[in-house]
Design a protein around this motif. Structure first.
Motif, mmCIF file in Angstrom:
data_model
loop_
_atom_site.group_PDB
_atom_site.id
_atom_site.type_symbol
_atom_site.label_atom_id
_atom_site.label_comp_id
_atom_site.label_asym_id
_atom_site.label_seq_id
_atom_site.Cartn_x
_atom_site.Cartn_y
_atom_site.Cartn_z
ATOM 1 N N CYS A 1 74.309 17.109 10.759
ATOM 2 C CA CYS A 1 73.258 16.623 11.662
ATOM 3 C C CYS A 1 73.206 17.395 12.976
ATOM 4 N N GLY A 2 74.252 18.170 13.279
ATOM 5 C CA GLY A 2 74.256 18.981 14.487
ATOM 6 C C GLY A 2 74.701 18.260 15.736
ATOM 7 N N LYS A 3 75.100 17.005 15.640
ATOM 8 C CA LYS A 3 75.542 16.252 16.813
ATOM 9 C C LYS A 3 76.791 16.914 17.404
ATOM 10 N N GLU A 4 76.847 17.034 18.740
ATOM 11 C CA GLU A 4 77.929 17.748 19.405
ATOM 12 C C GLU A 4 78.846 16.799 20.174
ATOM 13 N N ASN A 5 80.055 17.315 20.462
ATOM 14 C CA ASN A 5 81.053 16.580 21.233
ATOM 15 C C ASN A 5 81.389 15.226 20.607
ATOM 16 N N VAL A 6 81.580 15.237 19.306
ATOM 17 C CA VAL A 6 81.942 14.020 18.579
ATOM 18 C C VAL A 6 83.172 14.317 17.716
ATOM 19 N N PRO A 7 84.036 13.317 17.498
ATOM 20 C CA PRO A 7 85.161 13.529 16.574
ATOM 21 C C PRO A 7 84.660 13.726 15.153
ATOM 22 N N LEU A 8 85.246 14.681 14.451
ATOM 23 C CA LEU A 8 84.781 15.032 13.110
ATOM 24 C C LEU A 8 85.761 14.573 12.041
ATOM 25 N N GLN A 9 85.224 14.357 10.849
ATOM 26 C CA GLN A 9 86.022 14.071 9.660
ATOM 27 C C GLN A 9 85.641 15.093 8.600
ATOM 28 N N MET A 10 86.623 15.515 7.844
ATOM 29 C CA MET A 10 86.359 16.533 6.822
ATOM 30 C C MET A 10 86.062 15.850 5.500
ATOM 31 N N HIS A 11 84.831 16.055 5.024
ATOM 32 C CA HIS A 11 84.447 15.500 3.711
ATOM 33 C C HIS A 11 84.846 16.490 2.619
ATOM 34 N N HIS A 12 85.530 16.010 1.585
ATOM 35 C CA HIS A 12 86.010 16.849 0.495
ATOM 36 C C HIS A 12 85.387 16.417 -0.830
ATOM 37 N N VAL A 13 85.202 17.383 -1.724
ATOM 38 C CA VAL A 13 84.842 17.087 -3.113
ATOM 39 C C VAL A 13 85.869 17.774 -4.003
ATOM 40 N N ARG A 14 86.090 17.211 -5.192
ATOM 41 C CA ARG A 14 87.108 17.759 -6.087
ATOM 42 C C ARG A 14 86.727 19.147 -6.580
ATOM 43 N N LYS A 15 85.497 19.292 -7.084
ATOM 44 C CA LYS A 15 85.026 20.584 -7.584
ATOM 45 C C LYS A 15 83.576 20.770 -7.170
#
Length: 603
Positions: free
Chosen positions: A551-565
């Motif tokens: 979404c491009g939102k700045e200065n926010v804590p991030l979480q890493m989204h993962h997919v298996r494959k």
């Protein structure tokens, strides 16, 4: 914060100093950069998307999650979650227990593993090959080929249920010899005592290391390093004599040969000279059949030992009684010092003419009446004493049955092999099916490329080829002959496809042969290396950027989204298209976007 490379380098500097003691190790776990490096190393493994007993995976990893883990370590309130136990099939129908830790525990274990490897790698013996950088089954087998020449007996070592019976107190005592940090040792004990969940019931662990845990291999090597040191000292005491005694028969033939060579110099006629030359050649042929040294010299003994994980093989030049004593001494040492049991039934004493079994190979010493390769018509010695590695009888058949590519039919009392279709592959596309078969053939060949009879892998290829054809025939509901015509490309079989840039490509069924290889530098065990990253990883930069990649939102804590494959993404959702276009299995997003992704509410 100190760079992880500098931290680990400083630890490894004293690794070879057996008397050096490490202090204040626990404080290294406060460094967030260590966790970023560990995360970079393990994030790509599909197993990280398997839930642990805490019902969490690598998905959603964030700087806050790492900071919370460090805070728990500082207060010593950290407690590993029990592993979720699963069972994986073994040979002969048995099952091996496998523990699946939570991802937070995996991340911390990787940091601990990097520290332990830096401390102990230089301390390990050259005879240890399992779970170490640049070492593998092939390096162990290469050492056997090089150093076991001429041995008379093999002792095949088998430790009963090694990973399940490691004594926790003994392991902590071994670690305490080099690590003088009570908090770090308490953390190791917490991992050992974490227990496991099976069918929603908690079980305590009183011994053993968690199979499936990242630190289990390095802890096992540290434990068995005591055995390696013991065998090194044992071999030094066992080895006697500089060289074997001269064989009197060989010496007598040498004297006889010199006499005839002297007569040859004084031969008066051509006929006499020719007669003497014929006699000399006959003596030389007899000499080739006799050893220059006494084959069983009681004053000459040698012992060689190589270990891979909990399997080891000992080569002995000596008597069978010597082997019995070695076995008994080993049993006593393991029982008294390491509290392990050496299996009497599986620890076999094998004559070198008969094959010993080690790491899936049959290992024997060649006893042949054939001459060694040499110059044409020149007398050469019998090709004896060399180590021979072979693919065991039945290994190819067992592997084909494991792949479900073969069915066995008994006709008139004879066993007949019949390739069969692998129905579970028919929903894959053509390239995936072909690549699946090629990968299995290459994998088997790469492992057994050192074998003298590596050419027999052609039998596996033949069955796999017709199994593949039958799989395609099942997929398209047609005959095998039609599939052969469709896939024929010159002399080979293959599949045509279009790559990501729109170019037409061709993938061929394996056609590179099965020549025996002597190079063992490739295909070492894939283990995360301790010191490889000189700077911050791209993953760290992305998660630290504070800008949502979607979404491009700045200065926010991030979480890493993962997919298996990546290939499992259908491309229907915008975030899936975003990941596919960038060819990434990860996406650094803000908390709102992450909730929307999992709630299927992403616009």
């Amino acid at each position: 914060m100190r760079n992880p490379v500098n931290v680990l380098n400083s630890l490894s500097m004293h690794s070879k100093e057996s008397s050096y003691q490490y202090e204040r190790i626990y404080r290294l776990l406060y460094n967030p950069e260590m966790y970023y490096t560990a995360y970079q190393k393990i994030y790509a493994k599909p197993g990280n998307m398997t839930k642990g007993s805490d019902n969490r995976t690598i998905d959603g990893i964030s700087l806050m999650r790492i900071d919370k883990l460090i805070a728990n370590l500082k207060s010593e309130s950290y407690q590993p979650a029990p592993s979720r136990r699963k069972y994986i099939p073994k040979k002969k129908g048995k099952k091996r227990p496998l523990g699946i830790p939570s991802f937070d525990d995996k991340l911390l274990q990787e940091v601990v593993r990097m520290i332990l490897e830096s401390i102990y790698e230089g301390h390990f013996e050259e005879t240890s090959h399992g779970f170490r950088p640049n070492r593998s089954c092939r390096t162990a087998l290469a050492c056997i080929q090089k150093y076991y020449t001429g041995c008379k007996w093999f002792v095949e070592g088998d430790i009963e249920a090694f990973f399940d019976t490691i004594d926790h107190d003994t392991l902590i005592e071994i670690l305490a010899e080099r690590i003088k940090d009570a908090r770090f040792l308490r953390l190791i004990r917490k991992f050992l005592n974490a227990g496991y969940m099976e069918e929603w019931q908690f079980h305590k662990t009183y011994s053993g290391t968690p199979q499936g845990g990242i630190i289990s291999p390095i802890l096992a090597n540290i434990y068995l390093n005591k055995l390696d040191k013991y065998m090194k000292e044992y071999a030094e005491k066992f080895n006697t004599g500089v060289r074997r005694a001269h064989n009197p028969k060989y010496t007598a033939i040498q004297v006889e040969l010199r006499k005839w060579e002297y007569r040859l110099k004084r031969a008066a006629t051509v006929e006499e000279r020719q007669e003497i030359l014929t006699h000399i050649k006959e003596i030389e042929r007899q000499r080739c059949t006799i050893h220059s040294k006494v084959d069983m010299d009681t004053n000459f003994k040698r012992l060689r030992y190589e270990r891979y994980a909990d399997d080891f093989l000992i080569g002995v030049i000596g008597s069978k009684e010597d082997c019995r004593k070695i076995k008994q001494d080993l049993k006593n040492f393991l029982s008294e010092k390491l509290r392990l049991n050496l299996s009497d039934e599986k620890t076999l004493i094998t004559h070198a003419a008969s094959p010993a079994h080690f790491l899936g190979y049959e290992i024997s010493v060649r006893y042949s009446q054939l001459p060694m390769p040499g110059r044409k018509n020149a007398p050469t010695r019998y090709n004896n004493g060399k180590i021979v590695l072979k693919i065991p009888a039945g290994k190819i058949r067992d592997k084909l049955l494991e792949y479900n590519a073969l069915k066995i039919v008994v006709h008139n009392g004879k066993e007949m092999w019949k390739p069969q279709a692998r129905v579970y592959l028919r929903n894959n596309d053509d390239l995936e099916i072909l690549s699946h078969y090629n990968a299995e053939i290459r994998g088997f060949y790469n492992y057994y490329a050192l074998a003298l009879n590596s050419g027999t892998i052609n039998n596996l290829k033949y069955v796999m080829q017709y199994s593949m054809l039958k799989t395609f025939a099942t997929k398209y509901r047609t005959s095998k002959s039609v599939i052969i015509k469709r896939m024929r490309i010159g002399k080979d079989l293959g599949v045509k496809y279009v790559d990501s840039k729109g170019r037409e490509r061709t993938a061929l069924f394996y056609n590179e042969g099965f020549k025996r290889k002597k190079d063992i530098t490739a295909n070492c065990d894939i283990i995360p290396k301790t010191i490889v990253y000189s700077g911050r990883s791209s993953l760290t930069e992305r998660i630290k950027a504070g800008k949502c990649e979607f979404c491009g939102k700045e200065n926010v804590p991030l979480q890493m989204h993962h997919v298996r494959k990546l290939k499992n993404l259908k491309g229907k959702e915008p975030w899936e298209q975003f990941m596919i276009s960038r060819k990434r299995k990860t996406l650094a997003v803000c908390e709102d976007c992450h909730h929307k992704i999992h709630g299927d509410k992403m616009d």
